[in-house]
Every structure is written in structure tokens, then in C-alpha cells.
Design a protein around this motif. Sequence first.
Motif, PDB file in Angstrom:
ATOM      1  N   SER A   1      23.800 -13.048 -84.353  1.00  0.00           N
ATOM      2  CA  SER A   1      24.069 -13.395 -82.952  1.00  0.00           C
ATOM      3  C   SER A   1      23.467 -12.368 -81.992  1.00  0.00           C
ATOM      4  CB  SER A   1      25.575 -13.489 -82.721  1.00  0.00           C
ATOM      5  OG  SER A   1      26.186 -12.252 -83.010  1.00  0.00           O
ATOM      6  N   SER A   2      23.130 -11.178 -82.492  1.00  0.00           N
ATOM      7  CA  SER A   2      22.537 -10.121 -81.675  1.00  0.00           C
ATOM      8  C   SER A   2      21.044 -10.010 -81.989  1.00  0.00           C
ATOM      9  CB  SER A   2      23.236  -8.798 -81.979  1.00  0.00           C
ATOM     10  OG  SER A   2      22.633  -7.764 -81.263  1.00  0.00           O
ATOM     11  N   ASN A   3      20.280  -9.534 -81.022  1.00  0.00           N
ATOM     12  CA  ASN A   3      18.826  -9.446 -81.199  1.00  0.00           C
ATOM     13  C   ASN A   3      18.338  -8.047 -81.548  1.00  0.00           C
ATOM     14  OD1 ASN A   3      18.421 -12.144 -80.613  1.00  0.00           O
ATOM     15  ND2 ASN A   3      18.207 -11.747 -78.426  1.00  0.00           N
ATOM     16  N   SER A   4      19.208  -7.055 -81.536  1.00  0.00           N
ATOM     17  CA  SER A   4      18.750  -5.678 -81.683  1.00  0.00           C
ATOM     18  C   SER A   4      18.172  -5.400 -83.070  1.00  0.00           C
ATOM     19  CB  SER A   4      19.882  -4.706 -81.372  1.00  0.00           C
ATOM     20  OG  SER A   4      20.987  -4.960 -82.198  1.00  0.00           O
ATOM     21  N   GLY A   5      18.760  -5.935 -84.120  1.00  0.00           N
ATOM     22  CA  GLY A   5      18.227  -5.734 -85.465  1.00  0.00           C
ATOM     23  C   GLY A   5      16.865  -6.376 -85.642  1.00  0.00           C
ATOM     24  N   ARG A   6      16.719  -7.579 -85.091  1.00  0.00           N
ATOM     25  CA  ARG A   6      15.430  -8.263 -85.168  1.00  0.00           C
ATOM     26  C   ARG A   6      14.368  -7.493 -84.407  1.00  0.00           C
ATOM     27  NH1 ARG A   6      14.987 -13.089 -81.575  1.00  0.00           N
ATOM     28  NH2 ARG A   6      14.528 -11.386 -80.180  1.00  0.00           N
ATOM     29  N   ASN A   7      14.704  -7.008 -83.222  1.00  0.00           N
ATOM     30  CA  ASN A   7      13.733  -6.271 -82.415  1.00  0.00           C
ATOM     31  C   ASN A   7      13.321  -4.968 -83.089  1.00  0.00           C
ATOM     32  OD1 ASN A   7      13.889  -8.293 -80.540  1.00  0.00           O
ATOM     33  ND2 ASN A   7      15.309  -7.194 -79.212  1.00  0.00           N
ATOM     34  N   PHE A   8      14.265  -4.295 -83.723  1.00  0.00           N
ATOM     35  CA  PHE A   8      13.944  -3.066 -84.453  1.00  0.00           C
ATOM     36  C   PHE A   8      12.966  -3.351 -85.588  1.00  0.00           C
ATOM     37  CE2 PHE A   8      15.104  -0.046 -87.910  1.00  0.00           C
ATOM     38  CZ  PHE A   8      14.577   1.095 -87.322  1.00  0.00           C
ATOM     39  N   ASN A   9      13.212  -4.427 -86.325  1.00  0.00           N
ATOM     40  CA  ASN A   9      12.312  -4.793 -87.417  1.00  0.00           C
ATOM     41  C   ASN A   9      10.946  -5.212 -86.902  1.00  0.00           C
ATOM     42  OD1 ASN A   9      13.579  -4.647 -90.129  1.00  0.00           O
ATOM     43  ND2 ASN A   9      15.172  -5.768 -89.058  1.00  0.00           N
ATOM     44  N   LEU A  10      10.894  -5.836 -85.742  1.00  0.00           N
ATOM     45  CA  LEU A  10       9.601  -6.213 -85.178  1.00  0.00           C
ATOM     46  C   LEU A  10       8.789  -4.986 -84.770  1.00  0.00           C
ATOM     47  CD1 LEU A  10      10.533  -9.359 -83.077  1.00  0.00           C
ATOM     48  CD2 LEU A  10       9.246  -9.274 -85.220  1.00  0.00           C
ATOM     49  N   VAL A  11       9.452  -3.945 -84.288  1.00  0.00           N
ATOM     50  CA  VAL A  11       8.747  -2.702 -83.953  1.00  0.00           C
ATOM     51  C   VAL A  11       8.205  -2.051 -85.227  1.00  0.00           C
ATOM     52  CG1 VAL A  11       9.072  -0.357 -83.054  1.00  0.00           C
ATOM     53  CG2 VAL A  11      10.002  -2.302 -81.818  1.00  0.00           C
ATOM     54  N   VAL A  12       9.012  -2.022 -86.281  1.00  0.00           N
ATOM     55  CA  VAL A  12       8.550  -1.461 -87.556  1.00  0.00           C
ATOM     56  C   VAL A  12       7.386  -2.300 -88.099  1.00  0.00           C
ATOM     57  CG1 VAL A  12       9.218  -0.916 -89.934  1.00  0.00           C
ATOM     58  CG2 VAL A  12      10.804  -0.463 -88.068  1.00  0.00           C
ATOM     59  N   LEU A  13       7.472  -3.610 -87.958  1.00  0.00           N
ATOM     60  CA  LEU A  13       6.381  -4.494 -88.395  1.00  0.00           C
ATOM     61  C   LEU A  13       5.105  -4.206 -87.617  1.00  0.00           C
ATOM     62  CD1 LEU A  13       5.488  -7.003 -90.062  1.00  0.00           C
ATOM     63  CD2 LEU A  13       6.220  -8.377 -88.122  1.00  0.00           C
ATOM     64  N   LEU A  14       5.228  -3.984 -86.314  1.00  0.00           N
ATOM     65  CA  LEU A  14       4.061  -3.670 -85.500  1.00  0.00           C
ATOM     66  C   LEU A  14       3.406  -2.372 -85.958  1.00  0.00           C
ATOM     67  CD1 LEU A  14       2.418  -4.462 -82.954  1.00  0.00           C
ATOM     68  CD2 LEU A  14       3.962  -2.973 -81.685  1.00  0.00           C
ATOM     69  N   ILE A  15       4.206  -1.360 -86.245  1.00  0.00           N
ATOM     70  CA  ILE A  15       3.665  -0.086 -86.734  1.00  0.00           C
ATOM     71  C   ILE A  15       2.927  -0.291 -88.061  1.00  0.00           C
ATOM     72  CG2 ILE A  15       4.282   2.203 -87.607  1.00  0.00           C
ATOM     73  CD1 ILE A  15       6.641   2.120 -85.618  1.00  0.00           C
ATOM     74  N   ALA A  16       3.530  -1.050 -88.975  1.00  0.00           N
ATOM     75  CA  ALA A  16       2.917  -1.277 -90.287  1.00  0.00           C
ATOM     76  C   ALA A  16       1.621  -2.080 -90.167  1.00  0.00           C
ATOM     77  CB  ALA A  16       3.896  -1.987 -91.207  1.00  0.00           C
ATOM     78  N   VAL A  17       1.612  -3.096 -89.323  1.00  0.00           N
ATOM     79  CA  VAL A  17       0.416  -3.933 -89.189  1.00  0.00           C
ATOM     80  C   VAL A  17      -0.719  -3.159 -88.527  1.00  0.00           C
ATOM     81  CG1 VAL A  17      -0.475  -5.963 -87.973  1.00  0.00           C
ATOM     82  CG2 VAL A  17       1.653  -6.115 -89.246  1.00  0.00           C
ATOM     83  N   ILE A  18      -0.394  -2.362 -87.513  1.00  0.00           N
ATOM     84  CA  ILE A  18      -1.448  -1.547 -86.883  1.00  0.00           C
ATOM     85  C   ILE A  18      -2.035  -0.562 -87.886  1.00  0.00           C
ATOM     86  CG2 ILE A  18      -1.855   0.268 -85.169  1.00  0.00           C
ATOM     87  CD1 ILE A  18       0.019  -1.250 -83.302  1.00  0.00           C
ATOM     88  N   ARG A  19      -1.172   0.070 -88.677  1.00  0.00           N
ATOM     89  CA  ARG A  19      -1.663   1.019 -89.693  1.00  0.00           C
ATOM     90  C   ARG A  19      -2.520   0.319 -90.738  1.00  0.00           C
ATOM     91  NH1 ARG A  19      -4.067   3.252 -92.859  1.00  0.00           N
ATOM     92  NH2 ARG A  19      -3.476   4.995 -94.172  1.00  0.00           N
ATOM     93  N   LEU A  20      -2.120  -0.873 -91.150  1.00  0.00           N
ATOM     94  CA  LEU A  20      -2.920  -1.609 -92.127  1.00  0.00           C
ATOM     95  C   LEU A  20      -4.270  -2.013 -91.542  1.00  0.00           C
ATOM     96  CD1 LEU A  20      -0.406  -3.894 -93.992  1.00  0.00           C
ATOM     97  CD2 LEU A  20      -1.909  -2.200 -94.991  1.00  0.00           C
ATOM     98  N   SER A  21      -4.291  -2.419 -90.278  1.00  0.00           N
ATOM     99  CA  SER A  21      -5.547  -2.830 -89.682  1.00  0.00           C
ATOM    100  C   SER A  21      -6.493  -1.633 -89.488  1.00  0.00           C
ATOM    101  CB  SER A  21      -5.316  -3.521 -88.339  1.00  0.00           C
ATOM    102  OG  SER A  21      -4.795  -2.624 -87.399  1.00  0.00           O
ATOM    103  N   LEU A  22      -5.944  -0.476 -89.194  1.00  0.00           N
ATOM    104  CA  LEU A  22      -6.786   0.724 -89.051  1.00  0.00           C
ATOM    105  C   LEU A  22      -7.365   1.152 -90.393  1.00  0.00           C
ATOM    106  CD1 LEU A  22      -4.733   2.900 -86.555  1.00  0.00           C
ATOM    107  CD2 LEU A  22      -6.863   1.702 -86.128  1.00  0.00           C
ATOM    108  N   GLY A  23      -6.629   0.945 -91.453  1.00  0.00           N
ATOM    109  CA  GLY A  23      -7.084   1.366 -92.776  1.00  0.00           C
ATOM    110  C   GLY A  23      -7.854   0.294 -93.522  1.00  0.00           C
ATOM    111  N   GLY A  24      -8.096  -0.830 -92.915  1.00  0.00           N
ATOM    112  CA  GLY A  24      -8.828  -1.890 -93.573  1.00  0.00           C
ATOM    113  C   GLY A  24      -7.992  -2.659 -94.581  1.00  0.00           C
ATOM    114  N   GLY A  25      -6.693  -2.502 -94.545  1.00  0.00           N
ATOM    115  CA  GLY A  25      -5.810  -3.265 -95.413  1.00  0.00           C
ATOM    116  C   GLY A  25      -5.354  -2.542 -96.662  1.00  0.00           C
TER     117      GLY A  25
END
Length: 73
Positions: A47-71
Motif C-alpha cells: 500500500s506504500s510506495n517507499s519500498g518500490r521507489n527505493f528498489n527503483l533507485v537501486v535498479l537505476l544504479i545497477a543499470v547505469i553501472r552495467l551500461s558503462l561496463g558494457g554489460g
Amino acid sequence: MLNLLSFLFGIISLVIVIPATIPLLGWANWIALPLIVIGVILGQLSSSNSGRNFNLVVLLIAVIRLSLGGGII
């Protein structure tokens, strides 16, 4: 309860993602991505969005790191 589980998955994923920013450890992001997705799903079901938003920030960090490293690197 689902929001708490979402935060738990996010914290575990963040512990994996932070060392994965070091060069040659980018493969660890591939281990963290399924955990992050589970956390986002649990956060969406909550019912709350804070856990989802936290995971989306972690996902953004992981995806940016993967894209910088070529996967892999």
C-alpha cells in the motif's frame, strides 16, 4: 508487511550493487537484478510506495553501472 520485504530485498541488493561499481566486479549486478525486480514487485503490491521507489533507485544504479561496463565488466 510487503513494504518491509521490499525494503529488505532493496537493502540486500544494494549491498551487492555497491561493490559491483568497482571495475571487473560488474558481473555482480546480474546477481542483484533479479532481487531488485522481486523488491519492485513486492513494493508495487504494497500500500506504500517507499519500498518500490527505493528498489527503483537501486535498479537505476545497477543499470547505469552495467551500461558503462558494457554489460559484463
